[in-house]
Design an enzyme around this catalytic site. Sequence first.
Site, PDB file in Angstrom:
ATOM      1  N   ASN A   1       0.679  -1.247   0.466  1.00 52.83           N
ATOM      2  CA  ASN A   1       0.112   0.386   0.005  1.00 52.83           C
ATOM      3  C   ASN A   1       0.888   1.240   0.284  1.00 52.83           C
ATOM      4  O   ASN A   1       1.411   1.350   1.106  1.00 52.83           O
ATOM      5  CB  ASN A   1      -0.829   0.010   1.146  1.00 52.83           C
ATOM      6  CG  ASN A   1      -1.948   0.692   1.099  1.00 52.83           C
ATOM      7  OD1 ASN A   1      -1.905   2.012   1.144  1.00 52.83           O
ATOM      8  ND2 ASN A   1      -3.144   1.207   2.218  1.00 52.83           N
TER       9      ASN A   1
ATOM     10  N   ASP B   1       0.567   4.157   0.031  1.00 51.42           N
ATOM     11  CA  ASP B   1      -0.094   5.223   1.120  1.00 51.42           C
ATOM     12  C   ASP B   1       0.193   4.692   2.860  1.00 51.42           C
ATOM     13  O   ASP B   1       0.393   5.613   3.874  1.00 51.42           O
ATOM     14  CB  ASP B   1      -1.571   5.146   1.790  1.00 51.42           C
ATOM     15  CG  ASP B   1      -1.402   5.845  -0.092  1.00 51.42           C
ATOM     16  OD1 ASP B   1      -1.322   6.349  -0.716  1.00 51.42           O
ATOM     17  OD2 ASP B   1      -3.256   5.341  -0.140  1.00 51.42           O
ATOM     18  N   CYS B   2       1.047   3.848   2.742  1.00 54.91           N
ATOM     19  CA  CYS B   2       1.471   3.065   4.225  1.00 54.91           C
ATOM     20  C   CYS B   2       2.635   3.264   4.521  1.00 54.91           C
ATOM     21  O   CYS B   2       4.455   2.489   3.491  1.00 54.91           O
ATOM     22  CB  CYS B   2       0.830   2.102   4.714  1.00 54.91           C
ATOM     23  SG  CYS B   2       2.243   0.732   5.759  1.00 54.91           S
ATOM     24  N   GLY B   3       3.399   4.004   5.522  1.00 56.71           N
ATOM     25  CA  GLY B   3       5.061   4.162   5.402  1.00 56.71           C
ATOM     26  C   GLY B   3       5.447   2.954   6.267  1.00 56.71           C
ATOM     27  O   GLY B   3       6.911   2.993   5.282  1.00 56.71           O
TER      28      GLY B   3
ATOM     29  N   ARG C   1       6.181   1.888   2.527  1.00 61.59           N
ATOM     30  CA  ARG C   1       7.261   1.847   1.801  1.00 61.59           C
ATOM     31  C   ARG C   1       8.445   2.314   2.608  1.00 61.59           C
ATOM     32  O   ARG C   1       9.728   1.595   1.181  1.00 61.59           O
ATOM     33  CB  ARG C   1       6.663   3.774   1.952  1.00 61.59           C
ATOM     34  CG  ARG C   1       5.768   3.967   1.207  1.00 61.59           C
ATOM     35  CD  ARG C   1       5.918   5.760   0.818  1.00 61.59           C
ATOM     36  NE  ARG C   1       5.643   6.484   1.998  1.00 61.59           N
ATOM     37  CZ  ARG C   1       4.889   6.125   2.906  1.00 61.59           C
ATOM     38  NH1 ARG C   1       3.167   6.406   2.408  1.00 61.59           N
ATOM     39  NH2 ARG C   1       4.830   7.193   3.772  1.00 61.59           N
TER      40      ARG C   1
END
Length: 145
Positions: free
Chosen positions: A14, A16-18, A21
């Site tokens: 995802n 949008d997920c730190g 990432r």
Amino acid sequence: MTTHDTFPVTIYHNPDCGTSRNTLALIRHAGIEPTIIEYLKTPPTREVLVRLIAEAMLHPREAVREKGTPFAELGLGEPGITDEMLMDAMLAHPILINRPFVVTPHGTRLCRPSEVVLDILPPVTAPFTKEDGEVVIDNQGRRVR
């Protein structure tokens, strides 16, 4: 030949997920370009989700994400909610699937925290720092946590 060809890695990601990432960054830091499955756009089938959870040695409840999801609204924390009901909810609402799951020849893990991915990658000794500044691998090539 790239490392990906000799050490295939798949990340259920995802962007949008730190944590997701950072996990992807660690995989790339290891010299591997993984297959990236953005599971919110391309959700896993029941068979794949069951396999990911089993291979990661988890129970469905451990693979459910509560924060920022409809977990409470769907009553998934209530008594009597079965594993089958949780699986149905994750398939109907992929945002409930915790992330990131990573699959490599060395195993499958839910990589929370992101450095868990190092357990299933070839050895990584080059220094690495997460996007928030947390050091994962120091200048001597040692894992900090």
